[in-house]
Enzyme design. Structure first.
Site, PDB file in Angstrom:
ATOM      1  N   SER A  53       0.824  -1.169   0.029  1.00 56.50           N
ATOM      2  CA  SER A  53      -0.027  -0.091   0.123  1.00 56.50           C
ATOM      3  C   SER A  53       0.752   1.163   0.064  1.00 56.50           C
ATOM      4  CB  SER A  53      -0.982   0.015   1.114  1.00 56.50           C
ATOM      5  OG  SER A  53      -1.608   1.274   1.268  1.00 56.50           O
ATOM      6  N   VAL A  58       7.599   2.238   3.866  1.00 55.94           N
ATOM      7  CA  VAL A  58       8.447   1.480   2.916  1.00 55.94           C
ATOM      8  C   VAL A  58       7.959   1.623   1.610  1.00 55.94           C
ATOM      9  CG1 VAL A  58       9.527  -0.512   2.521  1.00 55.94           C
ATOM     10  CG2 VAL A  58       9.426  -0.100   5.060  1.00 55.94           C
ATOM     11  N   CYS A  59       6.594   1.338   1.484  1.00 55.80           N
ATOM     12  CA  CYS A  59       5.979   1.820   0.229  1.00 55.80           C
ATOM     13  C   CYS A  59       6.222   2.911  -0.581  1.00 55.80           C
ATOM     14  CB  CYS A  59       4.512   1.070   0.158  1.00 55.80           C
ATOM     15  SG  CYS A  59       4.278  -0.636   0.523  1.00 55.80           S
ATOM     16  N   ASP A  60       6.042   3.992   0.661  1.00 63.39           N
ATOM     17  CA  ASP A  60       6.116   5.115   0.207  1.00 63.39           C
ATOM     18  C   ASP A  60       7.524   5.439  -0.613  1.00 63.39           C
ATOM     19  OD1 ASP A  60       7.121   8.046   1.115  1.00 63.39           O
ATOM     20  OD2 ASP A  60       4.932   8.504   0.998  1.00 63.39           O
ATOM     21  N   THR A  63       8.247   3.891  -3.780  1.00 59.72           N
ATOM     22  CA  THR A  63       7.877   4.502  -4.893  1.00 59.72           C
ATOM     23  C   THR A  63       8.518   5.842  -5.169  1.00 59.72           C
ATOM     24  OG1 THR A  63       5.753   3.386  -4.582  1.00 59.72           O
ATOM     25  CG2 THR A  63       5.575   5.155  -5.986  1.00 59.72           C
TER      26      THR A  63
END
EC number: 1.11.1.24
Length: 162
Positions: A53, A58-60, A63
């Protein structure tokens, strides 16, 4: 299938494991405008960044890193796939100045997750992974991140796509 944990707990991945040398499986996902997209919509080399998500740390970071690096990659489309709704992806990208990656939502039917073996059965989220696909749609790099809350090997993925 690779052994993956989410916050230390083992999870079950649905679908088929993708390996280097395989033809990249096709999929149907939604773009931010709700239009259907598939592998054939993206010609040339592709770096596919898979995140659980966008609204997590970590996803932020993952990306943002690939968004930053995308401007240094010639003839490479960077796709970020998650289960986030297309509206949330669009909002997140706008709020964070993300313009060099294409965000795609697999929320509708998990087509990408099943095709690439990253759909977490217990959570209906995608496991963190990175795939590099060449201009002939052959898979040239695969990383299934063993703990979903860890970062992928950015340097290895970027070297593989260059």
């Amino acid at each position: 299938m690779p052994n993956i944990t989410f916050k230390g707990n083992p999870v079950t991945l649905l679908g088929e494991e993708v390996q280097v040398g395989n033809q990249a499986p096709d999929f149907t996902v939604l773009a931010n405008d709700l239009s259907e997209k598939s592998l054939k919509d993206y010609q040339g080399k592709k770096l596919i960044s898979v995140v659980p998500s966008l609204d997590t740390g970590v996803c932020d970071a993952q990306t943002r890193r690939f968004n930053e690096e995308a401007s240094n990659l010639d003839n490479v489309t960077v796709l970020t796939v998650s289960m986030d709704l297309p509206f949330a992806q669009k909002r997140w990208c706008g709020a964070n100045g993300i313009e060099n990656v294409v965000t795609l939502s697999d929320h509708r039917d998990g087509s990408f997750g099943q095709a690439y073996g990253v759909l977490i059965q217990e959570l209906r989220l995608l496991a963190r992974a990175v795939f590099v696909v060449d201009e002939n749609n052959k898979v040239t790099y695969v990383e299934y991140v063993s703990e979903a809350t860890n970062h992928p090997d950015y340097d290895a993925a970027l070297n593989a796509v260059k």
